[in-house]
Scaffold this active site. Structure first.
Site, PDB file in Angstrom:
ATOM      1  N   ILE B 210       0.828  -1.206   0.000  1.00 35.65           N
ATOM      2  CA  ILE B 210       0.000   0.000   0.000  1.00 35.65           C
ATOM      3  C   ILE B 210       0.866   1.262   0.000  1.00 35.65           C
ATOM      4  CG2 ILE B 210      -0.379   0.409   2.480  1.00 35.65           C
ATOM      5  CD1 ILE B 210      -3.261   0.021   0.071  1.00 35.65           C
ATOM      6  N   CYS B 211       2.067   1.190   0.610  1.00 33.56           N
ATOM      7  CA  CYS B 211       2.893   2.398   0.647  1.00 33.56           C
ATOM      8  C   CYS B 211       3.432   2.730  -0.739  1.00 33.56           C
ATOM      9  CB  CYS B 211       4.026   2.274   1.675  1.00 33.56           C
ATOM     10  SG  CYS B 211       5.171   0.963   1.324  1.00 33.56           S
ATOM     11  N   THR B 212       3.705   1.695  -1.542  1.00 35.30           N
ATOM     12  CA  THR B 212       4.131   1.938  -2.921  1.00 35.30           C
ATOM     13  C   THR B 212       3.012   2.622  -3.693  1.00 35.30           C
ATOM     14  OG1 THR B 212       5.541  -0.012  -2.901  1.00 35.30           O
ATOM     15  CG2 THR B 212       4.914   0.832  -5.049  1.00 35.30           C
ATOM     16  N   ASN B 215       2.637   6.240  -2.213  1.00 32.64           N
ATOM     17  CA  ASN B 215       3.737   7.214  -2.227  1.00 32.64           C
ATOM     18  C   ASN B 215       4.708   7.105  -3.390  1.00 32.64           C
ATOM     19  OD1 ASN B 215       2.778   8.079   0.315  1.00 32.64           O
ATOM     20  ND2 ASN B 215       3.843   6.362   1.271  1.00 32.64           N
TER      21      ASN B 215
END
Ligand SMILES: [Zn+2]
Lengths: 530, 433
Positions: B210-212, B215
């Site tokens: 999810i961070c990829t 962000n």
């Protein structure tokens, strides 16, 4: 490929609030699940194909069903028989008792065409024997498929088609009960997109100038923690290898100990223990010592004899191959760069920047390649050139063999039968072969006995070969079901043969070499090669 | 006229000329129980009841093959309706059928084409039916694309086996395809390896962190996931996303494209957008034909004993020549469905309950999505560690997620894992490391 421009417009106006000009037309939607495999180029090839299928047996219609559904351009069924009660019981493309007494070719064509309106289908009720020796008729097709053709007709057909390389390839299919085999008789088959799993090199060991400069220009130590944790592993490796080479006479890590040391050096570049990009670099470190060079199977293609006699009418593939050979004979003696960069731990900017470097370089090398091609005076479709360069590491040339080349060498048969690896395949092939020959010899005296079949096999093998048990088993099977075209076997072959036909037509993926043997009691398939 | 007479009437002379070559006499590899001749024909054509789960790519082929081989009482279940993208392989459907029930249209087509065959459709979910329904069949064939549905039917059939009643053991034949690859297998519940035994053979679906997505997008897929996972709920509120609705796909495509432009990422297309959000698996008629024929061939051999059948796994790969591999997949002693033994699970002393759940999600041989956990102490008492539902219990047990596993169970004690989507529970024996 999108002929239905009308559909695009209708679709666009029908859609409401969202801007959806990219929404596919009906045809693309229909073929969506296969376009994801062979793309528009494969689909175009299918739609230009003209396939002749000899006989409207259950197996033949099963094969055709799997070619009509994905949308081949045209098919003809050549069959002069009328539908019997027996036919009506095992063929899904006949309408039971309602079809009995009608032309088998016409009934099958009518029902197959219902599967896909864009496919053209024709029933040819001429006498097989006449058509199969008419080379101008045969030349109008791009592929011919024959199921359980009698041995004498098959011999004539296969010899005629082999006599002239411009005549279409032939797929020969035999089945009896649970046993079956098929063989693709094809002269020469070149494949640009073989869909190989082999990944092209990222040139870590031979970085192109822009890549090396970029890797060297970054100041790793001055970066903040976030940036440092997002340096793409490609740059880490290029840089680490550059430092390594500086202290190792320009060599990459060779021994096991050196490679361990190299990985340690990468770990040593970390600022924090949990930087995943450096862990990725360690995992991908093999790329630093795997030499980028022309793969041996591509190297082998460079000595292909066609290249020695290249002329303007030679197929484009060989002109492209010749240009590739010239390209790879110049320093640094490698294939053109492929621009696809795998995903890796990185922030958007550094990844996109790196991707642009690869793309730019790939374009440059493609331009070099195109220049070479131009020098040789060949003009080819840029789309094809692009596809060729992109797939250069997976090119293939298949040189097929004539049908029954196995049958003419009894010593080879003997060896294959005695070898443990090919015994059951050979036994199955021999049983089917004996059956097809003996059914012709006594068309009226009904089915051959087990003893006759065994005697036939013994007779075509060298005297010293003692028949292994497998021969008895397979002969027993064909003697039990000499004329059975079982629906499940037909459906299985329908899938396998259509799959291979699609590979031959699209020139994508790699078709089977040798005789493909099927035993649906043991539930296995095998390959028999001379 | 009773049903048998009708069947005889419809069986015109010569109808089974091809099949009867197999049924009239034994061959070299025929089972010794084979009852050549009228007895086996009567069983196949007048008594045998077979269930087909799925009327899609495999299901259409399976129904046609079964009907032609002489099965006359066929049932089919499918909850889906026909989409235009089915027409390149699901050959019982036509353009005019788009939007209708797959099970119903397929059943009608087969009955029309193959006279005298009765196909009974059910337009709904397999979970709507209970054991008494599944008990009526002799053989069950699955042509599904859902792992979850397969696990459900597999576990249901294993649970149905009653040693006192041999009829309760229903052979399950399972097929699956993906592009040029596929597999067919025969499962004899509790006797051979079951679907659950081989979960680790499945390739893991690609999941993007999810961070990829939020962000550091790099691929067009990241932008599409951003549109569907983050932007849709953010801007569309409670409106449910329907991946079959072209307007919804259009919105996702536009949104993903805008993000891709912002980040200079190339490659967002309508087709890719659809592929990512619907998790589309390429599918072609030819591979489906191969695998469906394998499944039906095994069903035919099992129903008639006319020849030995697959023991127990057939794998096909058609990308480079014709490659297949036939082997016996071994039953797993610690299979949560058919093994009857608990799984030894290594747990770090410092792990929280949440860590344990994460570790469970990672295990390829377990594959649960939303597990509920209950501790079983040595004295037999049980304590709820975390329950996914109902809401009140979820809220009550949520604080436990941050507690250590060792607060609930000691070394060698057990945890029961359950998931609503699966009719099974898994016993873990905890070993601290
Ligand atoms: Zn199991």
């Amino acid at each position: 490929m999108m002929k239905d421009s009308q559909d695009i417009e209708t679709a666009t106006t029908a859609v409401g609030t969202f801007r959806s000009s990219a929404q596919p037309d009906n045809k693309t939607r229909r073929y969506d699940r296969q376009l994801r495999l062979w793309a528009a180029s494969g689909q175009n090839a299918l739609e230009s194909a003209r396939v002749l299928v000899v006989s409207a047996s259950a197996t033949s219609t099963s094969i055709l069903k799997n070619l009509v559904l994905p949308g081949i351009g045209h098919f003809t069924i050549l069959d002069s028989e009328i539908v019997s009660q027996e036919d009506a019981g095992n063929n899904f493309f006949l309408e039971g008792p309602d079809s009995v007494g009608k032309s088998r070719a016409h009934e099958a064509v009518r029902l197959l065409r219902e599967l896909n309106e864009s496919v053209e289908g024709i029933a040819d009720t001429s006498d097989l024997a006449d058509r199969l020796t008419d080379s101008s008729y045969l030349a109008s097709f791009s592929l011919i498929i024959a199921h359980n053709l009698s041995a004498n007709l098959l011999d004539a057909l296969s010899k005629l088609l082999w006599s002239d390389p411009s005549l279409p390839p032939l797929i020969i299919v035999h089945s009896a009960g649970f046993l079956a085999e098929f063989f693709i008789q094809i002269h020469e088959h070149t494949i640009i997109d073989s869909h190989t799993d082999a990944a092209p090199s990222l040139r870590i060991d031979k970085p192109f100038p822009a890549l090396l400069n970029h890797a060297q220009s970054l100041d790793f130590d001055a970066m903040d923690d976030t940036d440092h944790g997002h340096i793409p592993y490609v740059l880490i490796l290029v840089r680490a290898l550059n430092s390594w080479k500086a202290t190792h006479d320009g060599q990459t890590p060779k021994s096991y100990a050196e490679r361990v040391e190299f990985k340690k050096a990468i770990i040593g570049m970390k600022k924090k223990a949990d930087e995943e990009n450096f862990d990725e670099a360690v995992a991908q470190a093999y790329r630093a010592w795997t030499e980028t060079k022309v793969p041996s199977d591509i190297e082998a293609l460079f000595s292909d004899t066609v290249l020695d006699t290249l002329d303007p009418v030679s197929p484009p593939f060989f002109h492209l191959l010749a240009a590739l050979k010239t390209f790879a004979s110049q320093p640094p003696y490698i294939l053109p760069l492929t621009s696809t960069l795998p995903d890796m731990k990185a922030d958007t900017n550094s990844y996109v920047h790196l991707q642009k470097l690869y793309k730019a370089r790939a374009e440059e090398e493609k331009a070099q390649f195109t220049a070479i091609l131009k020098q040789s005076g060949v003009l080819l479709d840029p789309v094809m050139v692009d596809e060729f360069v992109r797939n250069a590491h997976g090119l293939k040339i298949v040189r097929g063999r004539r049908w029954d080349i196995l049958g003419e060498n009894s010593e080879t048969f003997g060896k294959l039968l005695l070898s443990k690896e090919t015994r059951k395949e050979t036994a199955t092939h021999l049983a089917l072969r004996a059956l097809s020959r003996l059914l012709v010899k006594n068309p009226n005296t009904q089915e051959p006995t087990k003893e006759q079949l065994v005697a036939y096999i013994q007779n075509i093998l060298p005297d010293h070969v003692e028949l292994p048990e497998e021969v008895g088993v397979m002969v027993g099977e064909v003697a039990r079901t000499p004329t059975a075209d079982l629906p499940n076997t037909a459906a299985f072959l329908g899938g396998l043969v259509a799959q291979e036909a699609i590979k031959v037509i699209t020139k994508q993926y790699v078709p089977v070499k040798g005789v493909c043997v099927v035993d649906l009691i043991g539930s296995w398939t095998g390959i028999l090669e001379a | 006229m009773n049903e048998n007479e009708q069947t005889r009437f419809i069986d015109w002379p010569g109808r089974y000329y091809h099949i009867d070559q197999v049924l009239n006499k034994p061959g070299p590899r025929t089972d010794e129980n084979f009852n050549a001749g009228d007895a086996v024909k009567d069983f196949l054509r007048n008594q045998c009841k077979i269930l087909v789960i799925g009327a899609g790519g495999l299901g259409c082929e399976i129904l046609a093959d079964l009907a032609l081989t002489g099965f006359k009482d066929i049932h089919v279940i499918d909850m889906d309706t026909i989409d235009i993208s089915n027409l390149n392989r699901q050959f019982l459907f036509r353009q005019k059928d788009v939007g209708k029930s797959k099970a119903i249209v397929a059943a009608e087509f087969v009955m029309k084409r193959v006279p005298g065959v009765k196909v009974t459709p059910y337009f709904g979910k397999i979970q709507d039916k209970d054991e008494s329904y599944y008990m009526q069949f002799h053989i069950i064939i699955c042509g599904l694309d859902s792992v979850e549905a397969r696990r459900w039917i597999n576990a249901t059939l294993v649970n149905m086996v009653d040693e006192e009643n041999p009829e309760s053991l229903k052979p399950l034949i399972d097929g699956g395809t993906e592009g040029f690859r596929g597999q067919a297998r025969v499962i004899l519940p509790t006797v051979t390896s079951c679907y659950e035994c081989s979960l680790d053979l499945l390739s893991k679906p690609t999941a993007f962190p999810i961070c990829t997505i939020a962000n550091t997008p790099r691929l067009p897929e990241h932008c599409i996931e951003w549109a569907s996972v983050l932007e849709w709920p953010h801007t569309q509120g409670d409106k449910k996303m329907d991946t079959d609705d072209p307007e919804h796909i259009g919105w996702l495509y536009d949104t993903a494209l805008a993000r891709a432009k912002e980040f200079e990422i190339e490659g967002v297309t309508w087709s890719l957008t659809q592929g990512v959000v619907k998790n589309i698996i390429p599918a072609i008629a030819s591979t489906n034909a191969i695998i469906a024929a394998s499944c039906c061939n095994e069903a035919f051999k099992i129903a008639t004993s006319s020849s030995s059948y697959l023991d127990n796994y057939f794998m096909y790969i058609g990308t480079d020549g014709v490659y297949s591999y036939t082997f016996k997949h071994e039953q797993r002693e610690d299979c949560p469905v058919c093994g009857g033994r608990s799984v030894l699970f290594e747990v770090d002393k410092e792990w929280t309950v949440n860590d344990l759940i994460d570790a469970l999600l990672e295990r390829p041989d377990i594959q649960v999505k939303k597990p509920s956990l209950a501790a079983i102490r040595k004295d037999g008492s049980t304590v709820n560690m975390y329950l996914q539902g109902p809401k009140s219990l979820e809220e009550a047990t949520r604080p436990n997620l941050e507690k250590k596993v060792s607060d609930f169970v000691g070394d060698g004690e057990g945890i029961i894992v359950t998931a609503t989507s699966l009719p099974l529970s898994l016993d873990l024996v905890i070993k601290y490391i």
